[in-house]
Scaffold this active site. Structure first.
Site, short mmCIF file in Angstrom:
data_model
loop_
_atom_site.label_atom_id
_atom_site.label_comp_id
_atom_site.label_asym_id
_atom_site.label_seq_id
_atom_site.Cartn_x
_atom_site.Cartn_y
_atom_site.Cartn_z
N TYR A 1 -5.97 -11.26 3.24
CA TYR A 1 -7.02 -10.23 3.27
C TYR A 1 -7.74 -10.15 1.94
O TYR A 1 -8.97 -10.03 1.88
CB TYR A 1 -6.40 -8.87 3.63
CG TYR A 1 -7.36 -7.73 3.43
CD1 TYR A 1 -8.49 -7.60 4.24
CD2 TYR A 1 -7.16 -6.78 2.42
CE1 TYR A 1 -9.38 -6.57 4.06
CE2 TYR A 1 -8.05 -5.75 2.23
CZ TYR A 1 -9.16 -5.65 3.04
OH TYR A 1 -10.04 -4.63 2.85
N LYS A 2 -7.00 -10.24 0.85
CA LYS A 2 -7.62 -10.15 -0.47
C LYS A 2 -8.29 -11.47 -0.87
O LYS A 2 -8.99 -11.52 -1.89
CB LYS A 2 -6.58 -9.72 -1.52
CG LYS A 2 -6.15 -8.25 -1.37
CD LYS A 2 -5.06 -7.88 -2.35
CE LYS A 2 -4.58 -6.44 -2.17
NZ LYS A 2 -5.56 -5.42 -2.62
N ASN B 1 -6.71 0.59 -6.78
CA ASN B 1 -6.57 -0.52 -5.86
C ASN B 1 -6.82 -1.78 -6.69
O ASN B 1 -7.21 -1.70 -7.87
CB ASN B 1 -7.57 -0.40 -4.71
CG ASN B 1 -7.23 -1.29 -3.54
OD1 ASN B 1 -6.17 -1.93 -3.52
ND2 ASN B 1 -8.14 -1.37 -2.59
N ARG C 1 -7.07 7.22 -7.17
CA ARG C 1 -6.11 6.18 -6.78
C ARG C 1 -6.56 4.87 -7.39
O ARG C 1 -7.69 4.74 -7.85
CB ARG C 1 -6.02 6.05 -5.26
CG ARG C 1 -7.28 5.52 -4.61
CD ARG C 1 -7.12 5.41 -3.10
NE ARG C 1 -6.20 4.35 -2.71
CZ ARG C 1 -6.59 3.13 -2.31
NH1 ARG C 1 -7.87 2.82 -2.24
NH2 ARG C 1 -5.70 2.22 -1.96
N HIS D 1 -11.82 0.89 7.73
CA HIS D 1 -10.53 0.37 7.29
C HIS D 1 -9.95 -0.64 8.28
O HIS D 1 -8.87 -1.18 8.03
CB HIS D 1 -9.53 1.51 7.09
CG HIS D 1 -9.73 2.26 5.81
ND1 HIS D 1 -10.23 3.53 5.76
CD2 HIS D 1 -9.52 1.90 4.52
CE1 HIS D 1 -10.31 3.93 4.50
NE2 HIS D 1 -9.90 2.96 3.72
N GLU E 1 -9.47 -1.52 -9.41
CA GLU E 1 -10.43 -0.51 -8.95
C GLU E 1 -9.86 0.88 -9.19
O GLU E 1 -8.85 1.25 -8.59
CB GLU E 1 -10.71 -0.67 -7.46
CG GLU E 1 -11.35 -1.99 -7.09
CD GLU E 1 -11.59 -2.12 -5.59
OE1 GLU E 1 -12.16 -3.14 -5.17
OE2 GLU E 1 -11.19 -1.20 -4.83
N TYR F 1 0.83 -1.20 0.00
CA TYR F 1 0.00 0.00 0.00
C TYR F 1 0.87 1.24 0.00
O TYR F 1 1.90 1.28 0.65
CB TYR F 1 -0.88 0.04 1.26
CG TYR F 1 -1.94 -1.02 1.28
CD1 TYR F 1 -2.93 -1.05 0.29
CD2 TYR F 1 -1.96 -1.99 2.26
CE1 TYR F 1 -3.91 -2.02 0.31
CE2 TYR F 1 -2.94 -2.97 2.29
CZ TYR F 1 -3.90 -2.98 1.31
OH TYR F 1 -4.87 -3.93 1.33
#
Lengths: 346, 200
Positions: free
Chosen positions: A317-318, A226, A224, A194, A266, A38
């Site tokens: 997490y993904k 993602n 941004r 978050h 994204e 990130y």
């Protein structure tokens, strides 16, 4: 610019969704380096090139099919994919205006907007819509303003209100959300929603990003990127429907990963809204499977390195712990180990 | 370390007299009675402006009713369950005036559901204090069938609403006053994550 639309694609069941070579080439490839972590990857949302970063809100060949898939998802589970706090109505009108003006100015061949005071006339030839309504009067539209306009827009949309020095989820339409629940997140503050994201708070990034966004000014949007991975070109991957799509994760092998594994990119162009002072977070999703990625050898090489070296916490997490190795193995055929610059899209 | 790992769990306060209060509503449950007593000690002059609401429902079995009955206050209202206390709190706040201060003490589920009521009446953070007491058993929202389960202590449990085996995520919604749980064996039916006691 004329787009060759693919009006009959499906994002479920038989999955007939597919990208043209032109659509692949215009995607916003999200990996600036061979290793991913990130970062504060916010930049001014100014028009760049002829691809996904050209328009204020990008549409592509999937527009008609994606709007249909949204309608199917909304009808299936009312109240699950579109929610709005009652006090968000002003922000809803702000958003309707922003999308209508942006689409009409970037795509005049498909959308028109005429204003006569508060009497507005909107046409959308792609979905055969021709409506006249009173701006500010919800009773003149068939849905609340946010639902009305985002049923005609690609991507998910979240409205955040600013209060007590932070941002709260006030409303959202999310028919393509990556394993979260809109009803659960509604009303959450910046640090709360978050919460589940690993490594974000620890690096101080969460505080820095919030400070940056609270200074966002009207007329100066930022964007941004993602990304995540999904199996099959499925848009509805909500937490609610987990049992419908999570089993697909077990079907991936090193042989079929090229077809089954999709990179979900994204694109998030964030705007401050003029009347309500809310901020809109659009999440415009691009789905490219690994075969699509591999039509650009430099992309495939980079993505191989990104997935191979990705921090395990982010993999978990993904949600692709189960098939990360298969995807890496499939992509390895495109990585000769030599270093060369990756050509970025746009 | 109770908070570690749960980044969206609410951060609680310690009860202390709030300035500017004309009427004090002190609501607690089970072991939360201890903090209520401590607060009353700190505001001896305000007894006659203070209403106590106490629920004897308790996960740990602690009951402070006898001690609370000794205190000189305007009123002590007692309830057999947290749910009945919260329903009464809603009625009381519906008739409340400016200068009302609310103090909550008890389990996370109790505080969370009472806060839903306080938020509904737009009470600000300088008008409400919340002190956690007792164990951190969790109130859980099932994302699939939209039902709530109280006092969950295990990472993996069976949803009474839809019978699915659920895994609790460390993610809390104040609006729903609950943690989220999703189907634990969604990828491969029957393949469950390791059982684990939650940090209760």
């Amino acid at each position: 610019m004329t787009i060759q639309f693919r009006p009959d694609e499906t994002y479920r069941d038989d999955y007939t969704y597919a990208n043209s070579p032109e659509c692949i080439a215009r995607a916003p490839f999200p990996f600036p380096d061979d290793e991913y972590m990130y970062s504060m990857n916010l930049e001014p949302h100014v028009s760049v090139g002829d691809g996904a970063l050209k328009a204020i809100f990008d549409i592509d060949e999937h527009y008609i099919s994606e709007c249909r898939d949204r309608a199917i998802t909304l009808e299936k589970d009312p109240g699950m994919h579109y929610v709005s706090a009652p006090h968000m109505m002003e922000a809803q009108w702000d958003l309707l205006e922003l999308i209508m003006e942006s689409y009409a100015s970037d795509y005049p061949e498909y959308f028109t907007l005429e204003k006569d005071g508060t009497r507005w006339h909107w046409t959308n030839t792609l979905l055969n819509i021709d409506d006249t309504f009173t701006f500010g009067d919800p009773s003149t539209l068939p849905y609340e303003p946010m639902e009305y306009i985002t049923r005609q827009a690609q991507g998910d949309w979240v409205l955040q209100e600013e209060r007590d020095g932070t941002l709260y989820w006030g409303a959202g339409i999310a028919t393509q959300r990556a394993d979260y629940s809109l009803r659960f997140n509604l009303g959450m503050a910046w640090h709360e929603f978050h919460g589940p994201v690993p490594l974000l708070k620890e690096t101080g990034m969460l505080d820095r990003a919030l400070k940056f966004l609270l200074r966002l000014r009207c007329g100066h949007p930022v964007r941004r990127l993602n990304w995540s991975l999904t199996v099959n070109p499925r848009l509805d991957v909500s937490a609610e429907s987990l049992p419908d799509w999570a089993p697909d994760r077990t079907t991936v092998t090193a042989e079929n990963a090229g077809k089954l594994v999709y990179l979900r990119i994204e694109l998030q162009p964030l705007h401050r809204l003029p009347r309500s002072n809310a901020i809109v977070f659009p999440i415009r999703t691009y789905l490219l499977n690994l075969e699509d990625i591999a039509t650009n050898p430099a992309w495939a090489k980079r993505m191989h390195r990104v997935l191979k070296s990705l921090n395990q916490e982010l993999v978990d997490y993904k949600g692709f712990t189960r098939y990360r190795d298969a995807a890496v193995e499939w992509l390895s055929q495109f990585d000769d180990g030599q270093d060369e610059e990756v050509v970025k899209a746009g | 370390m109770l908070i570690t790992g749960i980044k969206s769990r609410p951060v609680y306060d310690q009860l202390r007299p709030l300035p500017g209060g004309i009427r004090h509503l002190v609501a607690g449950q089970g072991s939360g009675g201890r903090a209520m007593l401590r607060l009353l000690d700190e505001m001896p002059e305000q007894g006659m402006q203070t209403t106590l609401l106490y629920s004897q429902e308790s996960f740990s079995g602690l009951d402070f009713l006898a001690e609370l009955q000794q205190r000189q206050v305007a009123e002590l209202r007692v309830y057999p369950s947290n749910q009945e206390l919260v329903a009464d709190l809603e009625r009381i706040l519906g008739n409340a005036r400016m200068g009302t201060r609310l103090y909550l003490s008890g389990s996370e589920s109790f505080i969370g559901t009472a806060m839903q009521v306080a938020t509904h009446y737009d009470m600000n953070s300088d008008e409400v204090l919340r002190e956690h007491a007792g164990s951190f058993v969790r109130r859980i929202w099932c994302v699939h069938c939209d039902s709530y389960t109280e006092n969950v202590t295990q990472r993996v449990f069976q949803c009474p609403g839809c019978n699915a085996m659920l895994v609790v995520r460390d993610h809390y919604s104040r609006r729903l006053a609950a943690f989220q749980a999703v189907k634990a064996d969604a990828e491969v039916p029957g393949e469950l994550p390791e059982a684990e006691e939650l940090d209760t």
